[in-house]
Write a protein that holds these residues in place. Structure first.
Motif, mmCIF file in Angstrom:
data_model
loop_
_atom_site.group_PDB
_atom_site.id
_atom_site.type_symbol
_atom_site.label_atom_id
_atom_site.label_comp_id
_atom_site.label_asym_id
_atom_site.label_seq_id
_atom_site.Cartn_x
_atom_site.Cartn_y
_atom_site.Cartn_z
ATOM 1 N N SER A 165 64.851 3.064 -43.206
ATOM 2 C CA SER A 165 64.596 1.695 -42.750
ATOM 3 C C SER A 165 63.465 1.728 -41.736
ATOM 4 C CB SER A 165 65.857 1.111 -42.110
ATOM 5 O OG SER A 165 65.566 -0.041 -41.342
ATOM 6 N N THR A 166 62.449 0.887 -41.938
ATOM 7 C CA THR A 166 61.352 0.793 -40.978
ATOM 8 C C THR A 166 61.264 -0.641 -40.475
ATOM 9 O OG1 THR A 166 58.961 1.087 -40.650
ATOM 10 C CG2 THR A 166 59.665 0.463 -42.848
ATOM 11 N N LEU A 167 61.269 -0.787 -39.147
ATOM 12 C CA LEU A 167 61.357 -2.120 -38.556
ATOM 13 C C LEU A 167 60.486 -2.229 -37.312
ATOM 14 C CD1 LEU A 167 65.217 -2.416 -38.802
ATOM 15 C CD2 LEU A 167 63.676 -4.104 -39.801
ATOM 16 N N PHE A 168 59.836 -3.371 -37.179
ATOM 17 C CA PHE A 168 59.254 -3.774 -35.904
ATOM 18 C C PHE A 168 60.374 -4.462 -35.132
ATOM 19 C CE2 PHE A 168 55.659 -4.486 -38.994
ATOM 20 C CZ PHE A 168 54.999 -3.305 -38.701
ATOM 21 N N ILE A 169 60.572 -4.103 -33.878
ATOM 22 C CA ILE A 169 61.721 -4.608 -33.141
ATOM 23 C C ILE A 169 61.345 -4.823 -31.677
ATOM 24 C CG2 ILE A 169 62.610 -2.294 -32.623
ATOM 25 C CD1 ILE A 169 65.434 -3.406 -33.252
ATOM 26 N N SER A 170 61.957 -5.800 -31.049
ATOM 27 C CA SER A 170 61.694 -6.076 -29.643
ATOM 28 C C SER A 170 62.606 -5.227 -28.760
ATOM 29 C CB SER A 170 61.926 -7.561 -29.345
ATOM 30 O OG SER A 170 63.304 -7.879 -29.471
ATOM 31 N N ALA A 171 62.335 -5.213 -27.477
ATOM 32 C CA ALA A 171 63.128 -4.413 -26.554
ATOM 33 C C ALA A 171 64.570 -4.882 -26.478
ATOM 34 C CB ALA A 171 62.494 -4.437 -25.162
ATOM 35 N N ASP A 172 64.828 -6.147 -26.795
ATOM 36 C CA ASP A 172 66.202 -6.658 -26.784
ATOM 37 C C ASP A 172 66.818 -6.681 -28.178
ATOM 38 O OD1 ASP A 172 64.472 -8.708 -27.521
ATOM 39 O OD2 ASP A 172 65.624 -10.279 -26.524
ATOM 40 N N GLY A 173 66.241 -5.923 -29.110
ATOM 41 C CA GLY A 173 66.894 -5.696 -30.392
ATOM 42 C C GLY A 173 66.612 -6.693 -31.488
ATOM 43 N N VAL A 174 65.676 -7.621 -31.278
ATOM 44 C CA VAL A 174 65.342 -8.610 -32.313
ATOM 45 C C VAL A 174 64.426 -7.955 -33.344
ATOM 46 C CG1 VAL A 174 64.164 -10.791 -32.805
ATOM 47 C CG2 VAL A 174 65.641 -10.590 -30.797
ATOM 48 N N GLU A 226 63.696 -9.685 -36.296
ATOM 49 C CA GLU A 226 63.037 -10.786 -37.016
ATOM 50 C C GLU A 226 61.756 -11.093 -36.263
ATOM 51 O OE1 GLU A 226 63.963 -15.418 -38.355
ATOM 52 O OE2 GLU A 226 65.393 -14.325 -37.130
ATOM 53 N N ILE A 227 60.653 -10.534 -36.743
ATOM 54 C CA ILE A 227 59.444 -10.544 -35.919
ATOM 55 C C ILE A 227 58.820 -11.940 -35.834
ATOM 56 C CG2 ILE A 227 58.944 -8.120 -36.374
ATOM 57 C CD1 ILE A 227 56.658 -9.054 -38.185
ATOM 58 N N ASP A 228 58.216 -12.169 -34.705
ATOM 59 C CA ASP A 228 57.409 -13.357 -34.460
ATOM 60 C C ASP A 228 55.969 -12.866 -34.291
ATOM 61 O OD1 ASP A 228 55.972 -15.462 -33.266
ATOM 62 O OD2 ASP A 228 57.748 -16.230 -32.250
ATOM 63 N N PRO A 229 55.038 -13.389 -35.078
ATOM 64 C CA PRO A 229 53.651 -12.924 -34.951
ATOM 65 C C PRO A 229 53.110 -12.996 -33.532
ATOM 66 C CG PRO A 229 53.889 -14.299 -36.902
ATOM 67 C CD PRO A 229 55.193 -14.398 -36.157
#
Length: 204
Positions: free
Chosen positions: A6-15, A17-20
């Motif tokens: 699994s490859t994911l872009f993720i935020s520091a708080d675990g999101v 679902e990316i926002d451009p």
């Protein structure tokens, strides 16, 4: 055995679902290299319908345009793409097919296929969640952005059993993005506070 990654872009708080608005400002050549390395691990893409719609709506046109990203677009087009959807779909992107049968059975068969280089799951949070619960993800490759998104779907849903992970690689980029590769591992032995008192700071 072929790996399921699994490859994911993720935020520091675990999101995941990316926002451009919080993703693209951090995309640099380091991240591009990391993404390329992830895609080079596999010959099959396993993706949900929303991810497929996003990819199919962009990458064929980018390949045809012949720009700087055309080579990567061609690599995606050439890969076998299995789409997880409860609805019948009409495919315009080459090498795309609807998942036939049960998701877990299909992934188990792909892992065991001696002719398979690997299965990559870009994005597709619900697919990853199902496979994590079934113990069918071999690696989580996360590109952790230095931002708390504060909204959006998170990778790890609520559940009763923790997922224990070991870190197999890390890399920090100048942008502040941290690449972390995890693999599943056994839970550590039970330990209570009384067993770690010798590790507590001595104080001053």
């Amino acid at each position: 055995m072929a790996k399921v990654i699994s490859t994911l872009f993720i935020s520091a708080d675990g999101v995941a679902e990316i926002d451009p608005d919080w993703h693209f400002p951090y995309f640099d050549d380091n991240m591009g290299r990391a993404v390329g390395e992830d895609y080079d691990t596999a010959d099959v893409l396993l993706i949900g319908r929303e991810t497929y719609d996003s990819f199919a709506g962009a990458w064929p046109d980018r390949e045809a345009a012949g720009g700087e990203d055309a080579s990567f677009a061609k690599q995606l087009g050439d890969m076998r793409k299995i789409v997880v959807s409860r609805q019948p779909l009409t495919f315009s992107w080459r090498n795309s097919e609807l998942l036939s049968g049960d998701l877990l059975d299909t992934v188990a068969a792909l892992r065991a296929d001696p002719d398979s280089r690997g299965v990559l799951i870009p994005g597709s949070i619900s697919v990853v969640q199902q496979l994590l619960a079934a113990g069918l993800v071999d690696e989580l490759r996360l590109l952790v952005h230095p931002v708390a998104a504060r909204k959006g779907r998170r990778l790890f849903d609520d559940g009763g059993t923790p997922y224990h992970l070991k870190v197999t690689a890390t890399e920090a980029f100048p942008t502040g993005v941290i690449r972390v590769i995890y693999a599943p591992t056994d839970a550590p032995g039970a330990v209570g506070y009384d067993e770690i008192t010798d590790q507590v700071p001595a104080g001053s």
